[in-house]
Design a protein around this motif. Structure first.
Motif, PDB file in Angstrom:
ATOM      1  N   VAL A  79       0.865  -1.174   0.000  1.00 12.48           N
ATOM      2  CA  VAL A  79       0.000   0.000   0.000  1.00 12.48           C
ATOM      3  C   VAL A  79       0.906   1.230   0.000  1.00 12.48           C
ATOM      4  CG1 VAL A  79      -1.798   1.262   1.242  1.00 12.48           C
ATOM      5  CG2 VAL A  79      -1.782  -1.258   1.272  1.00 12.48           C
ATOM      6  N   GLU A  80       0.624   2.184  -0.872  1.00 13.09           N
ATOM      7  CA  GLU A  80       1.515   3.326  -1.051  1.00 13.09           C
ATOM      8  C   GLU A  80       0.903   4.624  -0.537  1.00 13.09           C
ATOM      9  OE1 GLU A  80       3.080   3.574  -5.022  1.00 13.09           O
ATOM     10  OE2 GLU A  80       3.034   1.392  -5.279  1.00 13.09           O
ATOM     11  N   ALA A  81       1.664   5.321   0.301  1.00 15.01           N
ATOM     12  CA  ALA A  81       1.322   6.679   0.716  1.00 15.01           C
ATOM     13  C   ALA A  81       2.289   7.625   0.009  1.00 15.01           C
ATOM     14  CB  ALA A  81       1.450   6.827   2.228  1.00 15.01           C
ATOM     15  N   ARG A  82       1.772   8.673  -0.609  1.00 18.26           N
ATOM     16  CA  ARG A  82       2.622   9.577  -1.388  1.00 18.26           C
ATOM     17  C   ARG A  82       2.619  10.973  -0.783  1.00 18.26           C
ATOM     18  NH1 ARG A  82       4.646   7.637  -5.896  1.00 18.26           N
ATOM     19  NH2 ARG A  82       3.909   5.607  -6.637  1.00 18.26           N
ATOM     20  N   ILE A  83       3.828  11.511  -0.610  1.00 17.50           N
ATOM     21  CA  ILE A  83       3.970  12.849  -0.051  1.00 17.50           C
ATOM     22  C   ILE A  83       4.812  13.701  -0.992  1.00 17.50           C
ATOM     23  CG2 ILE A  83       3.743  12.097   2.344  1.00 17.50           C
ATOM     24  CD1 ILE A  83       6.786  12.266   2.594  1.00 17.50           C
ATOM     25  N   PRO A  84       4.609  15.034  -0.996  1.00 18.78           N
ATOM     26  CA  PRO A  84       5.426  15.912  -1.837  1.00 18.78           C
ATOM     27  C   PRO A  84       6.835  16.059  -1.275  1.00 18.78           C
ATOM     28  CG  PRO A  84       3.945  17.202  -0.476  1.00 18.78           C
ATOM     29  CD  PRO A  84       3.565  15.766  -0.253  1.00 18.78           C
ATOM     30  N   ARG A  85       7.717  16.622  -2.070  1.00 20.87           N
ATOM     31  CA  ARG A  85       9.112  16.786  -1.634  1.00 20.87           C
ATOM     32  C   ARG A  85       9.205  17.665  -0.386  1.00 20.87           C
ATOM     33  NH1 ARG A  85      12.484  17.675  -7.319  1.00 20.87           N
ATOM     34  NH2 ARG A  85      11.629  15.867  -8.433  1.00 20.87           N
ATOM     35  N   ASP A  86       8.506  18.780  -0.406  1.00 26.67           N
ATOM     36  CA  ASP A  86       8.485  19.671   0.755  1.00 26.67           C
ATOM     37  C   ASP A  86       7.230  19.345   1.554  1.00 26.67           C
ATOM     38  OD1 ASP A  86      10.847  21.049  -0.008  1.00 26.67           O
ATOM     39  OD2 ASP A  86       9.670  22.187  -1.467  1.00 26.67           O
ATOM     40  N   CYS A  87       7.393  18.544   2.563  1.00 24.13           N
ATOM     41  CA  CYS A  87       6.229  18.000   3.271  1.00 24.13           C
ATOM     42  C   CYS A  87       6.303  18.330   4.752  1.00 24.13           C
ATOM     43  CB  CYS A  87       6.181  16.483   3.067  1.00 24.13           C
ATOM     44  SG  CYS A  87       4.824  15.658   3.913  1.00 24.13           S
ATOM     45  N   ASP A  88       5.251  18.977   5.264  1.00 29.28           N
ATOM     46  CA  ASP A  88       5.194  19.200   6.703  1.00 29.28           C
ATOM     47  C   ASP A  88       4.433  18.048   7.349  1.00 29.28           C
ATOM     48  OD1 ASP A  88       2.466  19.654   6.298  1.00 29.28           O
ATOM     49  OD2 ASP A  88       2.658  21.828   6.387  1.00 29.28           O
ATOM     50  N   ASN A  89       4.340  18.092   8.657  1.00 31.74           N
ATOM     51  CA  ASN A  89       3.747  16.975   9.385  1.00 31.74           C
ATOM     52  C   ASN A  89       2.256  16.806   9.061  1.00 31.74           C
ATOM     53  OD1 ASN A  89       4.407  14.894  11.357  1.00 31.74           O
ATOM     54  ND2 ASN A  89       2.920  15.894  12.683  1.00 31.74           N
ATOM     55  N   THR A  90       1.567  17.916   8.835  1.00 26.78           N
ATOM     56  CA  THR A  90       0.142  17.849   8.518  1.00 26.78           C
ATOM     57  C   THR A  90      -0.099  17.115   7.201  1.00 26.78           C
ATOM     58  OG1 THR A  90      -0.304  19.909   9.715  1.00 26.78           O
ATOM     59  CG2 THR A  90      -1.940  19.200   8.104  1.00 26.78           C
ATOM     60  N   ILE A  91       0.712  17.443   6.189  1.00 29.67           N
ATOM     61  CA  ILE A  91       0.583  16.786   4.887  1.00 29.67           C
ATOM     62  C   ILE A  91       0.945  15.304   5.000  1.00 29.67           C
ATOM     63  CG2 ILE A  91       1.516  16.698   2.538  1.00 29.67           C
ATOM     64  CD1 ILE A  91       1.891  19.733   2.709  1.00 29.67           C
ATOM     65  N   TYR A  92       2.001  15.020   5.754  1.00 26.44           N
ATOM     66  CA  TYR A  92       2.403  13.618   5.937  1.00 26.44           C
ATOM     67  C   TYR A  92       1.283  12.811   6.586  1.00 26.44           C
ATOM     68  CZ  TYR A  92       4.483   9.468   7.919  1.00 26.44           C
ATOM     69  OH  TYR A  92       4.717   8.163   8.275  1.00 26.44           O
ATOM     70  N   GLU A  93       0.713  13.343   7.643  1.00 24.36           N
ATOM     71  CA  GLU A  93      -0.326  12.608   8.363  1.00 24.36           C
ATOM     72  C   GLU A  93      -1.553  12.379   7.477  1.00 24.36           C
ATOM     73  OE1 GLU A  93      -1.304  14.045  12.213  1.00 24.36           O
ATOM     74  OE2 GLU A  93       0.761  13.976  12.943  1.00 24.36           O
ATOM     75  N   ALA A  94      -1.884  13.360   6.648  1.00 23.36           N
ATOM     76  CA  ALA A  94      -3.033  13.203   5.754  1.00 23.36           C
ATOM     77  C   ALA A  94      -2.775  12.101   4.726  1.00 23.36           C
ATOM     78  CB  ALA A  94      -3.335  14.522   5.051  1.00 23.36           C
ATOM     79  N   ALA A  95      -1.571  12.063   4.171  1.00 18.55           N
ATOM     80  CA  ALA A  95      -1.223  11.030   3.192  1.00 18.55           C
ATOM     81  C   ALA A  95      -1.192   9.651   3.848  1.00 18.55           C
ATOM     82  CB  ALA A  95       0.134  11.345   2.560  1.00 18.55           C
ATOM     83  N   PHE A  96      -0.664   9.588   5.056  1.00 15.05           N
ATOM     84  CA  PHE A  96      -0.601   8.323   5.777  1.00 15.05           C
ATOM     85  C   PHE A  96      -2.007   7.847   6.122  1.00 15.05           C
ATOM     86  CE2 PHE A  96       0.435   5.819   9.697  1.00 15.05           C
ATOM     87  CZ  PHE A  96       1.225   4.856   9.076  1.00 15.05           C
ATOM     88  N   ALA A  97      -2.858   8.767   6.545  1.00 11.10           N
ATOM     89  CA  ALA A  97      -4.238   8.418   6.892  1.00 11.10           C
ATOM     90  C   ALA A  97      -4.978   7.866   5.687  1.00 11.10           C
ATOM     91  CB  ALA A  97      -4.960   9.649   7.442  1.00 11.10           C
TER      92      ALA A  97
END
Length: 230
Positions: free
Chosen positions: A68-86
């Motif tokens: 299962v793949e979670a995708r984040i942008p190159r410049d990623c803050d914690n909020t963006i990371y958590e949303a992608a992980f969720a």
């Protein structure tokens, strides 16, 4: 006899997540049904280890599990990371509706464990830490003795000489590690890329590529897949 609980495993492509899979498969109360990995968009690599996507997919295939793949942008803050992980966790739960537990390969960093526990609580998941509290010196030797074949794909040059990048994770490497460097690299001294071990049905044929220094600190060694799996 009750059915084992399904478990999702956080997968980095390195030795700790691979050994966590091995440890979980030796238990009768849980069954790992899939792996989940975070990729950085634009690079096509895992966000922490820098392992190529095709290598991670080959690892998952050798383990007999979907990725299962979670995708984040190159410049990623914690909020963006958590949303992608969720979203990745939600995707997994749509496929396996009974899935409520996710395992991590953390060894002893209490702050990282606490952060994961808080994140999982917010998302409605129960975290597992099968290796937490293990003696990392003994664990490193156990991994090697069990036939795990893995190499250092990232070295933090502020903690360990860049010359270690690309080396085999073996007894010779353990003997060469400077005093104060954790044998499993749990303090971030190094990360690894696994090519074989008891968690795989067959070995991966990986060839070492170039080593580059990023952010004037991290020495990344590239590993490429050379052969298709059987």
């Amino acid at each position: 006899m009750s059915r084992p609980d399904p478990v999702l495993l956080s997968w980095s492509g390195g030795k700790d997540s691979a050994w966590t899979l091995h440890a979980l498969r030796r238990r009768s109360d849980v069954e790992v049904v899939a792996l989940v990995t975070t990729f950085t968009e634009g690079y096509g690599r895992s966000s922490m280890q820098g392992v190529r996507r095709e290598v991670l997919l080959a690892q998952a295939a050798a383990a007999g599990l979907p990725l299962v793949e979670a995708r984040i942008p190159r410049d990623c803050d914690n909020t963006i990371y958590e949303a992608a992980f969720a979203e990745a966790l939600a995707q997994a739960r749509r496929r396996w509706p009974d899935l409520r537990r996710i395992a991590f390969g953390d060894l002893f960093l209490a702050d990282i464990r606490a952060w994961r526990e808080a994140l999982c609580e917010r998302l409605g998941w129960t975290p597992l830490f099968p290796l937490f509290g293990a003696d990392t010196a003994a664990l490193a030797v156990e991994m090697i003795a069990a036939g795990m074949r893995t190499r250092l794909c990232c070295v933090d040059t502020q903690q360990l000489d860049a010359g270690f990048a690309g080396r085999d994770f073996d007894r010779a490497l353990l003997a060469d590690l400077p005093e104060g460097v954790d044998p499993c690299g749990e303090n971030g001294e190094f990360h690894t890329c696994v090519g074989d071990g008891p968690m795989f049905a067959y070995p991966l044929e990986l060839v070492r590529g170039e080593t580059v220094l990023r952010d004037d600190r991290f020495a990344y060694t590239d590993f490429l897949l050379t052969l298709d799996p059987p």
